[in-house]
Structure formats: C-alpha cells, structure tokens
Design an enzyme around this catalytic site. Structure first.
Site, PDB file in Angstrom:
ATOM      1  N   GLY A 169       0.793  -1.110   0.269  1.00 45.48           N
ATOM      2  CA  GLY A 169      -0.113  -0.240   0.040  1.00 45.48           C
ATOM      3  C   GLY A 169       0.760   1.178   0.285  1.00 45.48           C
ATOM      4  N   GLY A 170       0.418   2.213   0.392  1.00 42.43           N
ATOM      5  CA  GLY A 170       1.047   3.622   0.562  1.00 42.43           C
ATOM      6  C   GLY A 170       2.373   3.271   1.370  1.00 42.43           C
ATOM      7  N   GLY A 404      24.866  11.861 -29.421  1.00 42.02           N
ATOM      8  CA  GLY A 404      24.348  12.868 -28.164  1.00 42.02           C
ATOM      9  C   GLY A 404      24.774  12.080 -26.863  1.00 42.02           C
ATOM     10  N   ALA A 405      24.950  10.835 -27.090  1.00 42.44           N
ATOM     11  CA  ALA A 405      25.630   9.940 -25.653  1.00 42.44           C
ATOM     12  C   ALA A 405      26.905  10.513 -25.564  1.00 42.44           C
ATOM     13  CB  ALA A 405      25.501   8.413 -25.954  1.00 42.44           C
TER      14      ALA A 405
HETATM   15  C1  HXC Z   1      -3.387  -4.156  12.350  1.00 43.65           C
HETATM   16  C2  HXC Z   1      -2.184  -6.215  11.522  1.00 43.65           C
HETATM   17  C3  HXC Z   1      -2.032  -5.595  10.308  1.00 43.65           C
HETATM   18  C4  HXC Z   1      -2.613  -4.196  10.176  1.00 43.65           C
HETATM   19  C5  HXC Z   1      -1.311  -7.303  10.357  1.00 43.65           C
HETATM   20  N1  HXC Z   1      -1.823  -7.207  11.527  1.00 43.65           N
HETATM   21  N2  HXC Z   1      -1.447  -6.244   9.582  1.00 43.65           N
HETATM   22  N3  HXC Z   1      -2.841  -5.243  12.450  1.00 43.65           N
HETATM   23  N4  HXC Z   1      -3.166  -3.496  11.215  1.00 43.65           N
HETATM   24  N5  HXC Z   1      -2.426  -3.497   8.903  1.00 43.65           N
HETATM   25  C6  HXC Z   1      -1.595  -8.117  12.618  1.00 43.65           C
HETATM   26  C7  HXC Z   1      -2.356  -9.417  12.303  1.00 43.65           C
HETATM   27  O1  HXC Z   1      -3.848  -9.434  12.892  1.00 43.65           O
HETATM   28  C8  HXC Z   1      -1.969 -10.750  13.271  1.00 43.65           C
HETATM   29  O2  HXC Z   1      -2.376 -10.188  14.707  1.00 43.65           O
HETATM   30  C9  HXC Z   1      -0.655 -10.202  13.106  1.00 43.65           C
HETATM   31  O3  HXC Z   1      -0.538  -8.798  12.495  1.00 43.65           O
HETATM   32  C10 HXC Z   1       0.266 -11.006  11.988  1.00 43.65           C
HETATM   33  O4  HXC Z   1      -0.534 -10.760  10.785  1.00 43.65           O
HETATM   34  P1  HXC Z   1      -0.768 -12.343  10.015  1.00 43.65           P
HETATM   35  O5  HXC Z   1      -1.927 -11.890   9.215  1.00 43.65           O
HETATM   36  O6  HXC Z   1      -1.204 -13.499  11.010  1.00 43.65           O
HETATM   37  O7  HXC Z   1       0.584 -12.518   9.349  1.00 43.65           O
HETATM   38  P2  HXC Z   1       0.839 -13.187   7.848  1.00 43.65           P
HETATM   39  O8  HXC Z   1       0.053 -14.231   7.666  1.00 43.65           O
HETATM   40  O9  HXC Z   1       2.359 -13.204   7.883  1.00 43.65           O
HETATM   41  O10 HXC Z   1       0.416 -11.994   6.908  1.00 43.65           O
HETATM   42  C11 HXC Z   1       0.912 -10.616   6.883  1.00 43.65           C
HETATM   43  C12 HXC Z   1       0.008  -9.617   5.977  1.00 43.65           C
HETATM   44  C13 HXC Z   1      -1.114  -9.729   6.442  1.00 43.65           C
HETATM   45  C14 HXC Z   1       0.305 -10.065   4.557  1.00 43.65           C
HETATM   46  C15 HXC Z   1       0.898  -8.388   5.975  1.00 43.65           C
HETATM   47  O11 HXC Z   1      -1.158  -9.602   7.771  1.00 43.65           O
HETATM   48  C16 HXC Z   1      -1.912  -8.405   5.797  1.00 43.65           C
HETATM   49  O12 HXC Z   1      -2.370  -8.798   4.687  1.00 43.65           O
HETATM   50  N6  HXC Z   1      -2.153  -7.447   6.553  1.00 43.65           N
HETATM   51  C17 HXC Z   1      -3.127  -6.267   6.096  1.00 43.65           C
HETATM   52  C18 HXC Z   1      -2.299  -5.656   5.287  1.00 43.65           C
HETATM   53  C19 HXC Z   1      -3.042  -4.422   4.800  1.00 43.65           C
HETATM   54  O13 HXC Z   1      -4.317  -4.414   4.107  1.00 43.65           O
HETATM   55  N7  HXC Z   1      -2.771  -3.156   5.220  1.00 43.65           N
HETATM   56  C20 HXC Z   1      -3.053  -2.055   5.158  1.00 43.65           C
HETATM   57  C21 HXC Z   1      -2.589  -1.522   3.669  1.00 43.65           C
HETATM   58  S1  HXC Z   1      -3.186   0.175   3.314  1.00 43.65           S
HETATM   59  P3  HXC Z   1      -2.386 -11.409  15.480  1.00 43.65           P
HETATM   60  O14 HXC Z   1      -2.742 -10.674  16.703  1.00 43.65           O
HETATM   61  O15 HXC Z   1      -3.215 -12.364  15.100  1.00 43.65           O
HETATM   62  O16 HXC Z   1      -0.703 -11.867  15.494  1.00 43.65           O
HETATM   63  C22 HXC Z   1      -2.036   0.835   4.052  1.00 43.65           C
HETATM   64  C23 HXC Z   1      -2.203   2.269   3.639  1.00 43.65           C
HETATM   65  C24 HXC Z   1      -1.115   3.102   3.754  1.00 43.65           C
HETATM   66  O17 HXC Z   1      -1.192   0.538   4.398  1.00 43.65           O
HETATM   67  C25 HXC Z   1      -1.150   4.297   3.283  1.00 43.65           C
HETATM   68  C26 HXC Z   1      -0.008   5.278   3.378  1.00 43.65           C
HETATM   69  C27 HXC Z   1      -0.259   6.710   2.809  1.00 43.65           C
END
Ligand code: HXC
Length: 508
Positions: A169-170, A404-405
């Site tokens: 993501g971002g 040019g290079a």
């Molecule tokens: C809160 C999160 C989290 C998040 C993971 N966790 N991502 N908690 N916010 N964004 C937590 C899970 O709930 C879990 O908690 C622990 O972290 C480990 O995650 P798992 O899913 O069990 O790990 P894994 O299977 O290795 O997968 C990792 C992952 C997946 C691929 C990163 O967790 C995932 O897809 N997360 C969400 C990603 C996402 O959509 N993020 C937002 C993107 S938008 P527990 O308690 O069970 O251990 C964004 C915008 C930014 O980032 C913009 C900036 C401008």
C-alpha cells in the site's frame, strides 16, 4: 535492589519481548529475524541506544484499549556502524504485524528529526502489515508525517531502506523516497496493491513474489537496488555499503587507510580493448583495476546492465562510478539505464561524492518502444543530472563516444573537470558505416567502403576532440589510476556553484 530499579528492569524486559515468544517463534519459522536481532547485526556491538521503548498506542476502538505492547511495533534509536553515528528504526512484526499506528509513526519521526539535527544518516528496517487498521486516518496521518520528513531529509542525510518483510500500500512510498532500497529474497515484498486486488481489477493471477519480490524489483522495475539471500546477508551488506557514504551533505566523504599505491600501473588495461569495435569487453574489469584494492560495490547490478553504477574508493576516499557496459546492449543508453544513472549522479552530487565516468557508448537505443516510452525525457534526466552536478567529475573515454551520448556522459561541455581518452577512443557523431550511408547515399558498395575507411581514419580516434580541447589528454590505459588519483587530489577543493534558484525542473 530498590523497587524502582526492579520495576525498570521488569519494564525493559517486557519491551524486549515485543509481541511475545509465540510470535517471535513464528517470525523465526519464516526465516526472518526479529526487529532487535536485526539491529544487533546492523550496528556495532553494544552501540545501540534505544528511544521510546515504553511508548504505547492511544487507540481505544476495536478492543485496542486492552492491547498495549511497549514500543508499539517499532524499535527506534541510534547506534554506530564501524564507529560512525546512524539513526535507525526497525519495525517489529511480532507487535500488531509491525503495523503503523500514530504512536509508531511518531517514534520514526523522532529519530528522523534527531538525525537531521545532528546530520546523521537514517536506516529503516521495514517489516510491516501497513497502516494499523484499527486506527484509521490517524495511521494515514502518521505515514504522511514520515513522508514529509523523508522529503526534507533527501539530499541532507543519506537514507537507506531495508525491506525485510511485507511493505504494501502507501507504505511503499517512504522507502521509495529514500536513497537506496535493499530487499531480502523470498521474504520481502513491496507493492501498491497486492495480488488479490490485482486479480479483481485486472484479472491477472500473480504471486506476491512475482508481483513485488526482491527479484522483480531488482531486475524488472528497478525500484529496489540490491537483493540478498537472507536477513543476515542484507544487514552485513548494509554495513559495508554505509562505509562508503558521507554522514551528511556537508561532512565530506569518509576516508580510510589503503595500502594500494596511488600510482599503481595496470599494463593489462593496455590490451583490454578488443581489435574489433563490435567486440565487447567487461567494463567491470576496468573499474576494478582502477579502484583501491579492486573494491567496487555495485548498485542495481540486476537492472539496466548496459550501465554500471556503484561506489569505490581512490586513495581511501569514496567515489561514485558510472560506466557504460559494452557487454549489454553494446553499452547504449536507453530509458532504464538513463534513469538508473541519473538518480545515482544526483545522489553523488547531493553528498559531495566525486564522480568517475567510464565511457564506451555507441549512442541511444533506437526504436518505437524507446520513443513511445519517452526516451527523450528519460535520456534528458541523465544529461540534466550531469550538467547540474558541481562535484569533481573525471571522465575516461575508453572506446566509443558517439552522438548525443558523447555529450551526455560527463563531457567537457557539461563541466567535466578532467576529460581523458584512451588512444582507442572514437569520438564522432556516429559510427563510420552509418555516417557514410547517410552522407554518401547512392554510392556503390565499393565506393562506400572507401568512404567508410576515410571516415574512420578521420574520426575513429581521440585526436580530433583533443585538438579542440574537448579531451584534456590522451592517456595510456595503464596509467588510468594514477591520472584519476592526481586529478582527485587537485579537485579536492573544487568550488563551483549553480545560479540561485528555488529548485530546478529536471524532466521527471
Ligand atoms: C493491524 C495487523 C495489520 C494491520 C497485520 N496485523 N496487519 N494489525 N493492522 N495492518 C496483525 C494481524 O492481525 C496479526 O495479529 C499479526 O499482525 C500478524 O498478521 P498475520 O496476518 O497473521 O501474518 P501473515 O500471515 O504473515 O500476513 C502478513 C500480512 C497480512 C500479509 C501483512 O497480515 C495482511 O495482509 N495484513 C493487512 C495488510 C493491509 O491491508 N494493510 C493496510 C494496507 S493500506 P495477531 O494478533 O493474530 O498476531 C496501507 C495504507 C498506507 O497501508 C497508506 C499510506 C499513505
């Protein structure tokens, strides 16, 4: 022991455990180190001083009020690498997946602010599920606070990102604005939208690794610079890399002792250019034989191989190298090589690192793919970068410098300080055959062969350019190191300023 000290110890121990043993084991099972283990490899032993170990998030939604872990998913502070100060942050995937909360972002911002105050580099170890979903916009605001600091720090202190887990993501935009990105193979990935969204929107089926893994980004996209086998290799390489960089844009390059004589001759360079102009040779050999102890740290070796960029040292002081590589696409300039080298030249210029340019370039790559892809604007980036650079610039033309290079590759006309050519240099508007086909169109094949020979005799040498002062001296290849070392000594106090402006308008 007093109760106060006991409490401190107990709190410190709790902070050390991050998200707990189970999650630490899960991290290890994925072949990844924890945030603290990574810092212990990156930094000199015992040098890490932590900040904000007790910071907690302030979210009360979705049951978060009861789930607080000291440090809140990122370990921050400062330490040294081979004795030089660096500020660091290391995201802790065992705590809410390393996700970025408002408090987590504030910790990162604090180390960046401290680094800027004292002029020290920042290294970020990224391993995060992105924005802390429970926090919503507070988390997005946190990201933007980090982005703003990345931009203000750009060109002031070096910023390095290691991607050691998810970065999606971002969240990718903070690393994207730093100077260098290193990734770990089969363990880290960067993308703006993940495979599921890609499938929904474009129907493409692609794995995380293919979409945003280390190989994809260090070969295809060029987003990341170097890929490493595992966490340990990446962290150790980062230490070596750090040694080449200045602390900030006013500190000057680091210096270290070398036993390599400054005037070492390399007779093998006298015969490295093959007899036929179409035969390639490996420009890496020229680079290694010139630098101190043959030590060259190549950046982006897997992307746009027709240009080579990286760091080395001359008489113990860091230099940046840009070189055409005749072994790939005959060393011509194209979109990717121009972008790759332009950003590198700008980094060197921003941090007062002298630039050595080795030239063997037959011109720009022709074709619709290049024109439609905007080679005009992308090629102009490299031209612009060299032209604006005020650091010492030494150029060695080993063989071809066409069209040019020729102008682009740190020519005299772009304020090259010392422009040398080997006797094998050919400096002309284009290769003899192409030139004759244009200016003597309609002649028979035999007549064209005569004219081609005439054109070669006239231009396939460095002396026409030297007679105009565009080449300062035609040098023996074996004396290249000595010439460069002497040149850099003379240019140590070079002072050149561009006219005042708010900023330039490089063709982005
Ligand atoms: C809160 C999160 C989290 C998040 C993971 N966790 N991502 N908690 N916010 N964004 C937590 C899970 O709930 C879990 O908690 C622990 O972290 C480990 O995650 P798992 O899913 O069990 O790990 P894994 O299977 O290795 O997968 C990792 C992952 C997946 C691929 C990163 O967790 C995932 O897809 N997360 C969400 C990603 C996402 O959509 N993020 C937002 C993107 S938008 P527990 O308690 O069970 O251990 C964004 C915008 C930014 O980032 C913009 C900036 C401008």
């Amino acid at each position: 022991m007093s109760a106060n000290i006991a409490e401190l110890e107990q709190r410190r121990a709790a902070a050390q455990m991050g998200g707990g043993q189970k999650r630490i084991d899960a991290q290890h099972a994925k072949g990844r180190l924890t945030a603290r283990e990574r810092l212990s490899i990156l930094l000199d032993e015992g040098s890490f001083e932590e900040l904000d170990a007790y910071v907690e998030h302030n979210c009360v939604d979705f049951g978060m009020a009861d789930q607080k872990i000291p440090g809140d998913g990122v370990v921050t502070g400062s330490g040294t690498i081979n004795g030089r100060l660096v500020y660091v942050y290391s995201q802790d995937f065992t705590v809410f997946g390393g996700s970025l909360s408002e408090a987590h972002a504030k910790k990162i911002c604090k180390v960046m602010d401290n680094a800027m105050k004292v002029g020290a580099p920042v290294i970020g170890l990224n391993d995060s599920g992105g924005a802390r979903i429970q926090e919503g916009v507070a988390s997005l605001g946190g990201y933007a606070e980090v982005f703003q600091r990345n931009v203000l720090a750009s060109g002031v202190v070096p910023q390095i990102s290691l991607i050691m887990g998810p970065c999606a993501g971002g969240a990718v935009y903070s690393p994207a604005m730093t100077d260098f990105i290193f990734m770990v193979k089969d363990s880290s990935y960067m993308f703006v939208t993940g495979p599921d969204v890609v499938k929904t929107v474009t129907n493409e089926v692609v794995s995380q690794e293919e979409l945003g893994g280390a190989i994809s980004h260090t070969t295809k996209s060029g987003v990341a610079d170097n890929a490493f086998e595992n966490d340990i290799e990446a962290l150790l390489a980062c230490r070596d890399f750090f040694d080449f960089l200045p602390e900030n844009n006013r500190s000057g390059v680091p210096e270290r002792p070398t036993s390599d004589p400054w005037d070492r001759q390399e007779p093998s360079l006298d015969t490295i250019i093959p007899p036929s102009a179409n035969q390639p040779y490996d420009m890496h050999e020229v680079i290694r034989k010139t630098l101190d102890e043959g030590d060259f740290l190549e950046v982006q070796p897997g992307h746009a191989g027709n240009i080579i960029i990286g760091f080395g040292r001359m008489e113990g002081r860091s230099v940046g190298i840009v070189a055409n590589q005749p072994m790939v696409l005959a060393g011509c300039l194209d979109i990717n090589s121009s972008r790759k080298a332009a950003r590198f030249v700008r980094f060197c210029d921003a941090f007062e690192i002298p630039i050595l340019t080795f030239v063997d370039v037959p011109g720009f790559l022709p074709g619709t793919a290049q024109e439609y892809g905007g080679i005009i604007k992308h090629g102009a980036k490299l031209l612009f970068a060299y032209a604006e650079a005020t650091v010492p610039k030494i150029t060695i033309i080993t063989r071809k410098a066409y069209g040019g290079a020729y102008d682009v590759m740190a020519s005299k006309h772009l304020r090259g300080d010392l422009n040398y050519a080997w006797p094998t240099a050919e400096i002309a508007v284009m290769g003899a055959k192409g030139a004759v086909e244009i200016i003597f169109r309609g002649l028979s094949a035999e007549e064209q062969a005569v004219k081609t020979k005439e054109y070669e005799d006239r231009f396939a040498n460095p002396f026409v350019a030297a007679s105009k002062g565009f080449i300062d001296e035609v040098i023996y290849p074996h004396s290249t190191r000595r010439r460069i070392a002497l040149g850099l000594r003379k240019l140590r106090n070079k002072a050149l300023e561009n006219p005042w402006k708010k900023h330039d308008n490089i063709p982005l």
